[in-house]
Design a protein around this motif. Structure first.
Motif, short mmCIF file in Angstrom:
data_model
loop_
_atom_site.label_atom_id
_atom_site.label_comp_id
_atom_site.label_asym_id
_atom_site.label_seq_id
_atom_site.Cartn_x
_atom_site.Cartn_y
_atom_site.Cartn_z
N ASN A 32 0.82 -1.21 0.00
CA ASN A 32 0.00 0.00 0.00
C ASN A 32 0.86 1.26 0.00
OD1 ASN A 32 -2.60 -1.18 0.03
ND2 ASN A 32 -2.35 -1.69 2.20
N GLN A 33 2.16 1.07 -0.26
CA GLN A 33 3.08 2.20 -0.32
C GLN A 33 3.40 2.52 -1.78
OE1 GLN A 33 3.73 3.60 2.77
NE2 GLN A 33 2.24 1.99 3.29
N TYR A 34 3.75 3.77 -2.06
CA TYR A 34 4.11 4.21 -3.42
C TYR A 34 5.36 5.08 -3.36
CZ TYR A 34 -0.55 2.64 -4.78
OH TYR A 34 -1.66 1.88 -5.01
N TYR A 35 6.15 5.02 -4.43
CA TYR A 35 7.29 5.92 -4.55
C TYR A 35 7.57 6.16 -6.03
CZ TYR A 35 10.21 1.75 -5.52
OH TYR A 35 10.75 0.61 -6.06
N THR A 95 14.97 7.47 -5.50
CA THR A 95 13.55 7.25 -5.20
C THR A 95 13.01 8.31 -4.26
OG1 THR A 95 13.73 5.78 -3.29
CG2 THR A 95 13.86 4.75 -5.47
N ILE A 96 11.80 8.76 -4.57
CA ILE A 96 11.10 9.76 -3.76
C ILE A 96 9.85 9.10 -3.19
CG2 ILE A 96 10.01 12.03 -3.74
CD1 ILE A 96 11.60 12.70 -6.27
N GLN A 97 9.79 8.99 -1.86
CA GLN A 97 8.68 8.32 -1.20
C GLN A 97 7.44 9.21 -1.22
OE1 GLN A 97 9.14 5.15 -0.11
NE2 GLN A 97 6.92 5.03 0.17
N ALA A 98 6.27 8.59 -1.47
CA ALA A 98 5.00 9.32 -1.49
C ALA A 98 4.08 8.77 -0.42
CB ALA A 98 4.34 9.19 -2.85
N ASP A 99 3.15 9.61 0.04
CA ASP A 99 2.22 9.16 1.06
C ASP A 99 1.19 8.19 0.50
OD1 ASP A 99 3.45 10.76 2.95
OD2 ASP A 99 2.13 12.47 2.56
N ASN A 100 0.85 8.39 -0.77
CA ASN A 100 -0.14 7.52 -1.43
C ASN A 100 0.01 7.69 -2.94
OD1 ASN A 100 -1.44 10.05 -1.96
ND2 ASN A 100 -2.47 9.86 0.05
N LEU A 101 -0.91 7.07 -3.72
CA LEU A 101 -0.83 7.15 -5.17
C LEU A 101 -1.02 8.58 -5.66
CD1 LEU A 101 -0.62 5.85 -7.95
CD2 LEU A 101 -3.08 5.32 -7.80
N SER A 102 -1.96 9.31 -5.05
CA SER A 102 -2.18 10.69 -5.44
C SER A 102 -0.93 11.53 -5.21
CB SER A 102 -3.36 11.26 -4.65
OG SER A 102 -3.55 12.63 -4.95
N ALA A 108 2.14 10.43 -5.24
CA ALA A 108 3.15 10.04 -6.23
C ALA A 108 2.89 10.76 -7.56
CB ALA A 108 3.14 8.53 -6.42
N ARG A 109 1.63 10.84 -7.94
CA ARG A 109 1.30 11.51 -9.20
C ARG A 109 1.59 13.02 -9.11
NH1 ARG A 109 -4.37 8.18 -10.11
NH2 ARG A 109 -3.44 6.37 -11.18
N THR A 110 1.37 13.60 -7.95
CA THR A 110 1.70 15.02 -7.75
C THR A 110 3.19 15.25 -7.91
OG1 THR A 110 -0.19 15.31 -6.27
CG2 THR A 110 1.58 16.94 -6.13
N ILE A 111 3.98 14.33 -7.38
CA ILE A 111 5.44 14.43 -7.51
C ILE A 111 5.84 14.39 -8.98
CG2 ILE A 111 7.62 13.25 -7.04
CD1 ILE A 111 6.39 12.35 -4.36
N VAL A 112 5.23 13.48 -9.74
CA VAL A 112 5.54 13.38 -11.17
C VAL A 112 5.15 14.67 -11.89
CG1 VAL A 112 5.00 12.17 -13.31
CG2 VAL A 112 5.40 10.88 -11.21
N THR A 113 4.01 15.23 -11.55
CA THR A 113 3.56 16.49 -12.17
C THR A 113 4.57 17.60 -11.93
OG1 THR A 113 1.24 15.84 -11.92
CG2 THR A 113 1.71 18.19 -12.23
N GLU A 114 5.05 17.73 -10.72
CA GLU A 114 6.04 18.75 -10.41
C GLU A 114 7.34 18.52 -11.16
OE1 GLU A 114 5.68 21.51 -8.65
OE2 GLU A 114 3.55 21.00 -8.44
N LEU A 115 7.73 17.26 -11.28
CA LEU A 115 8.95 16.95 -12.04
C LEU A 115 8.76 17.32 -13.51
CD1 LEU A 115 9.87 13.47 -10.52
CD2 LEU A 115 11.12 15.62 -10.20
N GLN A 116 7.56 17.07 -14.04
CA GLN A 116 7.28 17.41 -15.44
C GLN A 116 7.34 18.92 -15.64
OE1 GLN A 116 6.51 15.03 -18.13
NE2 GLN A 116 7.19 16.92 -19.11
N ARG A 117 6.82 19.69 -14.71
CA ARG A 117 6.87 21.14 -14.82
C ARG A 117 8.31 21.63 -14.80
NH1 ARG A 117 2.07 23.02 -10.61
NH2 ARG A 117 0.28 22.38 -11.91
N THR A 118 9.10 21.02 -13.91
CA THR A 118 10.51 21.42 -13.85
C THR A 118 11.20 21.14 -15.17
OG1 THR A 118 10.59 20.97 -11.48
CG2 THR A 118 12.69 21.04 -12.63
#
Length: 462
Positions: A329-332, A380-387, A389-399
């Motif tokens: 139940n963990q995501y990264y 690896t960047i640890q995320a609290d949940n799937l949402s 993790a997707r937010t992290i990817v969005t920020e990386l895409q903007r960068t």
């Protein structure tokens, strides 16, 4: 000078008890006494088994420092034998036996002791106790809380703390003792000293032959209304050939079981038959019930052990499954080849077990990220949940988009207007016009310039 032992052994079931749980052995090189306990768990089996194992030390050739090692080894083997007997019949769980042994090499004695049976030595008219009782009241005497006289009448004088019981911590006291011609030795079960004073014992020990002394001592115990088995071994240290010869003597439960002819350590009285009559009637109290921290026999021991094993295995499996479910139940956010990906699980390695897998592949290439962001993703960047993790990817895409825009946008340039000389040759003042830029600058917006991104953040982008 080599000395010899002139010995005699005698055991009496007593006036109250129906079965004899004492066993004793006397031979040219070994004096041994064991007092069994456990009530329905068959103390006679325990004492007989202990004697049958330890009596093998009665042979020449064991002397000096080897005596201690031999005694310790024999006691430990006897303890293992008791453990085997309990495994064979769980009804015997809780049985035990005292052990008091004197190993003789012709010049000195080796003492091994466990429990509350006693070893004495009479020398020059003085009676000395050689063993130390492993009892509750003796611990009180050692601490100075009661006197020796008070211990003699203490209501819990039968409570024993250490015995031979098949458990791994049954280690005996070991001691080397000097011996000389004229010494008289006594080994006895607690049925004697619990009812007969040391003064009376000393008087009996001061005269007579070993045969007459053992009879006299047991008679004193019976006349004192001892409600326990009484067993004594008396041996004189002599320079001449002993009157008793060199034939060993076996008495008590060990002798009764040996006469049964089975060759096995089994009770001649069925377990439990003596349970309601040991005290001489339902209205009498049997102090043997308090022997060695009373523990009732455990029925179906193998079933209990199996159940305990199942519970332990269940806890291990259940705990493992819970831990594995938590990881799933963990995501990264990490990398898969040249691309960014979202993983489900945890980034840990356990042989034979995969704790993570790719949940979503992204179109974002790792080398489009600046150095700092790329190192974060690769670690690896640890995320609290799937949402998350997707937010992290969005920020990386903007960068990445911001760095790409900065890389492709040209710098603004200006074109100066050529000056025309005046016809009259006089300078003509011409108002300056602002330069006209030929560059087109992309409008800035939050989508193209993520928070915290500056022109210096895009180093390392390929």
């Amino acid at each position: 000078m080599t000395l010899s032992l002139d010995y005699a052994a005698l055991s009496d079931v007593g006036r109250v008890r129906r079965n004899n749980e004492d066993s004793a052995y006397a031979g040219p090189h070994l004096l041994l006494l064991a007092d069994g306990m456990g009530g329905a768990a068959a103390g006679e089996v325990a004492s007989a088994a202990a004697v049958q194992v330890i009596r093998r030390l009665d042979k020449p050739g064991i002397s000096g420092a080897d005596m201690m090692e031999a005694l310790a080894g024999a006691v430990h083997r006897a303890n293992e034998r008791l453990s085997e007997l309990v495994e064979e019949d769980p009804e015997r769980e809780g049985m035990g036996s005292t052990v008091t042994a004197l190993l003789f090499d012709g010049q000195q004695l080796g003492l091994a002791h466990l429990g509350d049976s006693r070893a004495y030595r009479m020398r020059d008219g003085h009676l000395e106790q050689l063993s130390h009782d492993h009892t509750f009241v003796q611990s009180l005497v050692d601490e100075g809380r009661i006197s020796k006289e008070e211990a003699f009448t203490h209501p819990h004088r039968n409570l024993i703390l250490r015995v031979l019981d098949g458990r791994p911590d049954s280690d005996p006291d070991l001691e080397m003792l000097d011996v000389q011609a004229g010494d008289r030795l006594l080994l006895c079960s607690d049925g004697l000293p619990d009812y007969v004073s040391d003064q009376v014992i000393a008087t009996s020990m001061s005269d007579g032959t070993p045969d007459s002394v053992v009879v006299d001592l047991i008679t004193h115990a019976l006349e004192a209304n001892s409600n326990d088995n009484v067993t004594c071994i008396v041996a004189d240290v002599v320079e001449t050939a002993p009157a008793s010869g060199d034939q060993p003597q076996l008495v008590g439960a060990a002798a009764e079981l040996a006469q049964g002819g089975t060759g096995r350590t089994e009770p001649t009285i069925p377990v439990g038959v003596h349970g309601d009559g040991e005290g001489g009637g339902s209205g009498h109290f049997d102090p043997e019930e308090l022997r060695y921290a009373p523990r009732p026999p455990k029925r179906f021991l193998w079933l209990r052990r199996l159940a305990a094993l199942v519970v332990v295995l269940g806890l291990i499996v259940g705990g493992g499954w819970f831990a594995y479910s938590w990881t799933q139940n963990q995501y990264y956010v990490g990398t898969n080849g040249d691309y960014v990906a979202i993983f489900k699980g945890v980034d840990e390695q356990i042989p034979g077990l995969n704790l993570s897998n790719i949940y979503e592949m992204q179109t974002l290439q790792v080398d489009k990220l600046p150095t700092y962001s790329r190192e974060q993703v690769e670690g690896t960047i640890q995320a609290d949940n799937l949402s998350g993790a997707r937010t992290i990817v969005t920020e990386l895409q903007r960068t990445a988009d911001a760095c790409a825009a900065k890389k492709t946008t040209p710098r603004p340039t200006t074109t100066p207007k050529p000056s025309t000389p005046p016809a009259s040759g006089k300078p003509v003042s011409t108002p300056a016009k602002p330069p006209t830029s030929t560059a087109t600058v992309a409008p800035s917006s939050p989508a193209s310039t993520p928070s915290g991104t500056s022109p210096d953040d895009c180093d390392g982008v390929r």
